[in-house]
Design a protein around this motif. Structure first.
Motif, PDB file in Angstrom:
ATOM      1  N   LEU A  39      18.692  38.127  -9.510  1.00 28.97           N
ATOM      2  CA  LEU A  39      17.644  37.862 -10.499  1.00 28.97           C
ATOM      3  C   LEU A  39      18.024  38.446 -11.856  1.00 28.97           C
ATOM      4  CD1 LEU A  39      14.520  38.638  -8.281  1.00 28.97           C
ATOM      5  CD2 LEU A  39      15.259  36.369  -9.056  1.00 28.97           C
ATOM      6  N   ALA A  40      18.614  39.634 -11.854  1.00 27.32           N
ATOM      7  CA  ALA A  40      19.041  40.254 -13.112  1.00 27.32           C
ATOM      8  C   ALA A  40      20.146  39.430 -13.771  1.00 27.32           C
ATOM      9  CB  ALA A  40      19.519  41.680 -12.849  1.00 27.32           C
ATOM     10  N   LEU A  41      21.075  38.896 -12.960  1.00 33.11           N
ATOM     11  CA  LEU A  41      22.133  38.043 -13.506  1.00 33.11           C
ATOM     12  C   LEU A  41      21.543  36.800 -14.160  1.00 33.11           C
ATOM     13  CD1 LEU A  41      25.264  37.479 -13.656  1.00 33.11           C
ATOM     14  CD2 LEU A  41      24.954  36.158 -11.549  1.00 33.11           C
ATOM     15  N   LEU A  42      20.594  36.157 -13.483  1.00 39.34           N
ATOM     16  CA  LEU A  42      19.954  34.971 -14.048  1.00 39.34           C
ATOM     17  C   LEU A  42      19.173  35.306 -15.314  1.00 39.34           C
ATOM     18  CD1 LEU A  42      18.610  33.444 -10.709  1.00 39.34           C
ATOM     19  CD2 LEU A  42      20.640  32.706 -11.984  1.00 39.34           C
ATOM     20  N   ALA A  43      18.539  36.474 -15.328  1.00 35.68           N
ATOM     21  CA  ALA A  43      17.773  36.883 -16.511  1.00 35.68           C
ATOM     22  C   ALA A  43      18.676  37.115 -17.713  1.00 35.68           C
ATOM     23  CB  ALA A  43      16.964  38.142 -16.198  1.00 35.68           C
ATOM     24  N   ARG A  44      19.906  37.589 -17.466  1.00 38.94           N
ATOM     25  CA  ARG A  44      20.854  37.804 -18.567  1.00 38.94           C
ATOM     26  C   ARG A  44      21.414  36.489 -19.096  1.00 38.94           C
ATOM     27  NH1 ARG A  44      22.758  41.835 -15.032  1.00 38.94           N
ATOM     28  NH2 ARG A  44      24.678  40.683 -14.537  1.00 38.94           N
ATOM     29  N   HIS A  45      21.385  35.445 -18.267  1.00 39.10           N
ATOM     30  CA  HIS A  45      22.017  34.177 -18.638  1.00 39.10           C
ATOM     31  C   HIS A  45      21.081  33.003 -18.342  1.00 39.10           C
ATOM     32  CE1 HIS A  45      25.871  36.263 -19.122  1.00 39.10           C
ATOM     33  NE2 HIS A  45      25.602  36.882 -17.986  1.00 39.10           N
ATOM     34  N   PRO A  46      19.916  32.948 -18.972  1.00 45.40           N
ATOM     35  CA  PRO A  46      18.953  31.893 -18.637  1.00 45.40           C
ATOM     36  C   PRO A  46      19.444  30.488 -18.988  1.00 45.40           C
ATOM     37  CG  PRO A  46      18.250  33.123 -20.580  1.00 45.40           C
ATOM     38  CD  PRO A  46      19.398  33.875 -19.999  1.00 45.40           C
ATOM     39  N   ASP A  47      20.234  30.336 -20.036  1.00 45.34           N
ATOM     40  CA  ASP A  47      20.718  28.998 -20.398  1.00 45.34           C
ATOM     41  C   ASP A  47      21.654  28.459 -19.327  1.00 45.34           C
ATOM     42  OD1 ASP A  47      19.271  29.142 -22.734  1.00 45.34           O
ATOM     43  OD2 ASP A  47      20.986  29.723 -23.973  1.00 45.34           O
ATOM     44  N   GLN A  48      22.548  29.306 -18.827  1.00 49.50           N
ATOM     45  CA  GLN A  48      23.449  28.881 -17.765  1.00 49.50           C
ATOM     46  C   GLN A  48      22.664  28.596 -16.483  1.00 49.50           C
ATOM     47  OE1 GLN A  48      24.037  31.316 -19.871  1.00 49.50           O
ATOM     48  NE2 GLN A  48      26.046  30.920 -20.775  1.00 49.50           N
ATOM     49  N   ALA A  49      21.699  29.452 -16.176  1.00 46.99           N
ATOM     50  CA  ALA A  49      20.898  29.240 -14.979  1.00 46.99           C
ATOM     51  C   ALA A  49      20.166  27.906 -15.038  1.00 46.99           C
ATOM     52  CB  ALA A  49      19.903  30.384 -14.799  1.00 46.99           C
ATOM     53  N   ARG A  50      19.602  27.602 -16.196  1.00 43.77           N
ATOM     54  CA  ARG A  50      18.864  26.346 -16.322  1.00 43.77           C
ATOM     55  C   ARG A  50      19.791  25.139 -16.234  1.00 43.77           C
ATOM     56  NH1 ARG A  50      14.032  25.870 -16.802  1.00 43.77           N
ATOM     57  NH2 ARG A  50      13.688  28.012 -17.493  1.00 43.77           N
TER      58      ARG A  50
END
Length: 364
Positions: free
Chosen positions: A298-309
């Protein structure tokens, strides 16, 4: 409440059932988002070692509706992702601290009923609070992010090293993202050019388009890899495809004294030389699930929301689940992560609560 049960091969039946009641040591989670992966597709196709009927859904996020104990500061109203893995705690792997390969392992949504329901009862210790800056739809991917991080951690990466990631599907892309965060130079390889375009946005310093018919790597690709590795080859390879020839390539391309992590899963057999592993003195490791890394995911996704999306290529409402599975097995559509938006999302969107992102039916 409404549930979606896979009752037979490629058959979903929606059912009205009683809502669960709160029990000691458990919480009731109002499910908002479920993401689907290849395992979900195989279960729907009745090509997975689990028994039907079953309620699927093991990658999910939602809001705590009720909780029996105030554990780790969690309370009703908190946004959470849920760790779906269960383990016995007493077998040899568990005693070694390797409960991700427990001999009695279970998984909510894979071996027992899961998250394609409106309200789900889960053990309190499986709740993972969603970072304030992360939307609930992206939080559903905390579980696949944790799997990618487990694979990377198994490879013992060090900043300044060069790694080769074979496969730029969701797990390969998330592994690339995490490796880049750790200061590792990443080479990404895939058979699809559009996936490699995405890999560059996830941090890949070099990308290699694999032509299975022509052999990999070709002379030009070999020169590019040599240029990044001083001619020795990558010291770490993450195999994230499950294709037998890809593991064969990993063993052939990795540097002497290098490490290979096999995270892609397939029942097929690879042809491996009995010479290369000892001559190179390689560390060849498997990776399964994760050691409670969903908060880290979750922390990784929070740091990189554009990539996650960017991983989410399609969104469907709960009522369109059959259509979502049919899309996933398409051979013509470019499919990444498929998001199922549960009925609670419509309520949250109307009331402006929950920080939901894109409505069902919209493009990601």
């Amino acid at each position: 409440m409404l549930t979606a049960r896979t009752t037979a091969k490629e058959t979903i039946r929606y059912e009205e059932v009683a809502e669960p009641v709160l029990e000691s040591g458990r919480a009731l989670v109002r499910v908002h988002n479920v993401t689907l992966c290849g395992t979900d597709l195989h279960i729907w196709e009745d090509d997975y070692p689990t028994d039907l009927p079953i309620i699927q859904g093991h990658e999910f996020s939602g809001v705590v509706e009720a909780i029996s104990e105030n554990t780790a500061g969690l309370r009703a109203g908190d946004r959470v992702a849920v760790s779906p893995m269960t383990y016995c705690g007493t077998c040899q792997p568990c005693r070694l601290g390797r409960h991700n390969v427990c001999r009695n392992i279970g998984c909510i949504g894979c071996y027992s009923d899961g998250a394609l329901v409106e309200l789900l009862s889960v053990p309190v210790d499986k709740l993972c609070k969603v970072p304030e800056e992360l939307t609930l739809d992206l939080a559903a991917m905390g579980e696949p992010a944790s799997i990618a991080m487990q694979a990377v951690n198994r490879g013992r990466p060090t900043a300044g090293e060069t790694a080769l990631v074979l496969g730029s599907g969701p797990i390969g892309l998330l592994a690339t993202l995490y490796l880049t965060d750790l200061g590792v130079t990443v080479i990404s390889a895939d058979t699809e050019a559009d996936r490699l375009d995405l890999a560059r946005t996830f941090g890949a310093a070099e990308t290699l388009l694999v032509d299975p018919a022509a052999g990999f790597p070709d002379a030009a690709q070999t020169a590019r890899v040599d240029g990044l590795t001083e001619g020795y080859g990558p010291v770490l390879v993450i195999e994230a495809t499950g294709v037998p020839s890809s593991l064969e390539n990993a063993i052939r391309l990795v540097a002497s004294a290098g490490r290979i992590v096999q995270v892609g899963i397939s029942p097929r057999s690879a042809s491996i030389s009995m010479k290369d592993i000892p001559f190179k003195e390689l560390d060849l490791m498997g990776s399964r699930n994760s050691l409670n890394l969903i908060p880290d995911g979750l922390a990784l996704l929070a740091r990189h929301p554009d990539q996650a999306r960017a991983l989410m290529t399609h969104r469907f409402g709960f009522e369109d689940l059959q259509q979502a599975y049919e899309l996933m097995r398409s051979r013509t559509e470019k499919v990444g992560k498929v998001l199922i938006q549960m009925p609670a999302v419509q309520t949250a969107t109307r009331t402006g609560s929950g920080r939901e992102a894109v409505p069902a039916g919209a493009s990601a």
